[in-house]
Design a protein around this motif. Structure first.
Motif, PDB file in Angstrom:
ATOM      1  N   ARG A  13      12.515   5.782  -3.189  1.00  0.00           N
ATOM      2  CA  ARG A  13      11.585   6.480  -4.021  1.00  0.00           C
ATOM      3  C   ARG A  13      10.504   5.561  -4.492  1.00  0.00           C
ATOM      4  O   ARG A  13       9.151   5.953  -4.075  1.00  0.00           O
ATOM      5  N   GLY A  14      10.660   4.220  -4.646  1.00  0.00           N
ATOM      6  CA  GLY A  14       9.421   3.347  -5.026  1.00  0.00           C
ATOM      7  C   GLY A  14       8.587   2.832  -4.043  1.00  0.00           C
ATOM      8  O   GLY A  14       7.486   2.685  -4.318  1.00  0.00           O
ATOM      9  N   SER A  15       9.041   3.278  -2.806  1.00  0.00           N
ATOM     10  CA  SER A  15       7.863   2.762  -1.491  1.00  0.00           C
ATOM     11  C   SER A  15       7.731   3.989  -1.084  1.00  0.00           C
ATOM     12  O   SER A  15       6.934   4.183   0.153  1.00  0.00           O
ATOM     13  N   ASN A  16       7.750   5.352  -1.691  1.00  0.00           N
ATOM     14  CA  ASN A  16       7.308   6.572  -0.893  1.00  0.00           C
ATOM     15  C   ASN A  16       8.213   6.510   0.446  1.00  0.00           C
ATOM     16  O   ASN A  16       7.718   7.122   1.358  1.00  0.00           O
ATOM     17  N   SER A  55       0.187  -0.153  -8.072  1.00  0.00           N
ATOM     18  CA  SER A  55       0.528  -1.471  -8.332  1.00  0.00           C
ATOM     19  C   SER A  55      -0.245  -2.284  -6.925  1.00  0.00           C
ATOM     20  O   SER A  55      -1.404  -3.197  -7.655  1.00  0.00           O
ATOM     21  N   GLU A  99      16.632   5.135  -5.258  1.00  0.00           N
ATOM     22  CA  GLU A  99      15.712   4.409  -6.172  1.00  0.00           C
ATOM     23  C   GLU A  99      14.642   3.385  -5.375  1.00  0.00           C
ATOM     24  O   GLU A  99      13.505   3.377  -5.509  1.00  0.00           O
ATOM     25  N   GLU A 100      15.358   2.703  -4.511  1.00  0.00           N
ATOM     26  CA  GLU A 100      14.570   1.687  -3.573  1.00  0.00           C
ATOM     27  C   GLU A 100      13.380   2.376  -2.917  1.00  0.00           C
ATOM     28  O   GLU A 100      12.418   2.179  -2.677  1.00  0.00           O
ATOM     29  N   GLU A 145       8.810  -3.672   1.389  1.00  0.00           N
ATOM     30  CA  GLU A 145       9.671  -4.754   0.594  1.00  0.00           C
ATOM     31  C   GLU A 145      10.695  -4.890   1.269  1.00  0.00           C
ATOM     32  O   GLU A 145      11.736  -5.736   0.741  1.00  0.00           O
ATOM     33  N   SER A 178       2.791   6.705  -4.424  1.00  0.00           N
ATOM     34  CA  SER A 178       3.797   6.010  -4.672  1.00  0.00           C
ATOM     35  C   SER A 178       3.266   4.983  -5.855  1.00  0.00           C
ATOM     36  O   SER A 178       2.420   4.462  -5.873  1.00  0.00           O
ATOM     37  N   GLU A 179       4.572   4.469  -6.670  1.00  0.00           N
ATOM     38  CA  GLU A 179       4.452   3.553  -7.558  1.00  0.00           C
ATOM     39  C   GLU A 179       3.797   2.204  -6.931  1.00  0.00           C
ATOM     40  O   GLU A 179       3.093   1.369  -7.493  1.00  0.00           O
ATOM     41  N   ASP A 180       4.295   1.611  -5.710  1.00  0.00           N
ATOM     42  CA  ASP A 180       3.902   0.236  -5.349  1.00  0.00           C
ATOM     43  C   ASP A 180       2.515   0.486  -4.682  1.00  0.00           C
ATOM     44  O   ASP A 180       1.709  -0.590  -4.827  1.00  0.00           O
TER      45      ASP A 180
END
Length: 373
Positions: free
Chosen positions: A307-310, A142, A304-305, A315, A137-139
């Protein structure tokens, strides 16, 4: 490609990372790779061996220095003898062990980050992310950049690929229902998780809520699939609930590999990560709830939310018992058409964005980049 890859991981029991490795291995094998695996064993070993893969028992799920040293010696021997073209490690201990061996034998080495780990000075020193890193995932990407200094250009973001023909609305739950005694004409609320303290909060809360849910939704059945350190305590709790009710309505299955049938039995599903994606693939309405946070009933406005944390709820606000109860009741009180619409949307998301084929494409691209170095 005709190459050989060695998958190294803690274990092959039921869990998100383990299922990810199993699905990836099967897809790579279909594409012509020879796949071998090293882990401390588990429920997926027979399935992968039946598919023609070889598995080496290595105690990489244990954190003692003695076991880590033994694992390093075993992995060095395996790699010397098998000569894999790529070694692909999953999780901290396998990454550390394979990194130590790579410093001696100099083979192409990649890792996948499936989760965020606790970090401190010592743990950072024994973490190795390989020549290239895959993040689910993107997070997590990061997190790798911020906590470990992994160069952004060395990280590829992938997905948890789901086999949509296995996790399908067409899959029958009858074999599991007959085995457990489930009545599929009555509501079934399910969850699938590794039942360890860092994963089991949603399942535990469902057990706490069971009497109230049974009062509000007559005939409800709770299906809890998974094993781990919390399983014995939770099984005792389920036995108490069933005795108090005078009939079974809480079903603890332990670890299983026929997750597709457990998901197929559900009218609603509670969970996160791969388990939630598998339920979505089967067109089941999902409540996103886990140790790291709570997003509630999955709808288009939450995509969207999520997807961002798989789909792990990182968060998001903390999960609370009352909120979970409210959403479970709301979901199970919906009309069949409303639940079907939620399930259909979830399956569309999986078909469009979370295929096993895309996951394997991402891995092969990383493998090629390392082989070309």
């Amino acid at each position: 490609m005709g190459y050989k890859v060695l998958m190294a991981l803690n274990r092959l029991d039921i869990g998100g990372a383990e299922t990810h490795v199993a699905e990836l291995s099967l897809e790579l094998q279909r594409r012509g790779w020879e796949v071998i695996l090293a882990s401390n064993g588990g429920a997926y070993v027979p399935k992968l061996e039946a598919a023609g893969m070889r598995h080496f028992q290595v105690p990489m799920s244990r954190r003692s220095w003695g076991d880590i040293h033994a694992s390093q010696k075993q992995m060095e021997q395996i790699i010397r003898e098998e000569k894999p073209d790529i070694v692909h490690a999953h999780a901290r201990i396998p990454g550390y062990v394979c990194g130590r061996v790579q410093s001696k034998l100099d083979f192409p080495f990649v890792t996948t980050a499936h989760w965020v780990f606790h970090t401190n000075f010592l743990l950072n020193r024994i973490t190795n992310w390989g020549q290239r890193t895959i993040a689910v995932s993107e997070d997590i990407k990061s997190y790798l950049i911020e906590n470990y200094g992994v160069p952004a250009e060395h990280i590829t973001v992938t997905i948890n690929g789901i086999d949509t023909s296995t996790f399908s609305p067409e899959t029958s739950a009858e074999p599991l229902a007959q085995e457990l005694g489930l009545d599929l004409s009555r509501p079934v609320l399910g969850t699938v998780s590794r039942l360890d303290p860092d994963r089991s909060q949603a399942a535990k809360l469902l057990l706490e809520l069971a009497p109230r849910l049974a009062h509000e939704i007559p005939g409800i059945q709770l299906l809890v699939v998974g094993g781990g350190g919390d399983y014995p305590e939770m099984q005792r709790k389920a036995d108490e609930l069933n005795r108090a009710a005078g009939k079974p309505y809480v079903y603890m299955t332990g670890p299983r590999t026929d997750i597709k049938r457990a998901v197929a039995a559900c009218d609603g599903f509670v969970g996160v990560s791969r388990a939630a994606l598998e339920a979505m693939s089967a067109a089941k309405p999902v409540i996103l709830a886990g140790n790291e946070g709570y997003q509630g009933i999955f709808t288009a406005d939450k995509l969207e939310e999520a997807r961002g944390s798989n789909f792990c709820c990182r968060e998001a606000p903390a999960m609370e018992q009352e909120t979970l109860c409210r959403d479970v009741l709301a979901l199970l009180r919906m009309s069949d058409g409303e639940r079907r619409a939620l399930g259909d949307f979830g399956r569309q998301v999986i078909q469009a964005e979370y295929s096993v084929s895309r996951m394997a494409d991402d891995c092969e691209r990383v493998y090629r980049s390392v082989l070309q170095q």
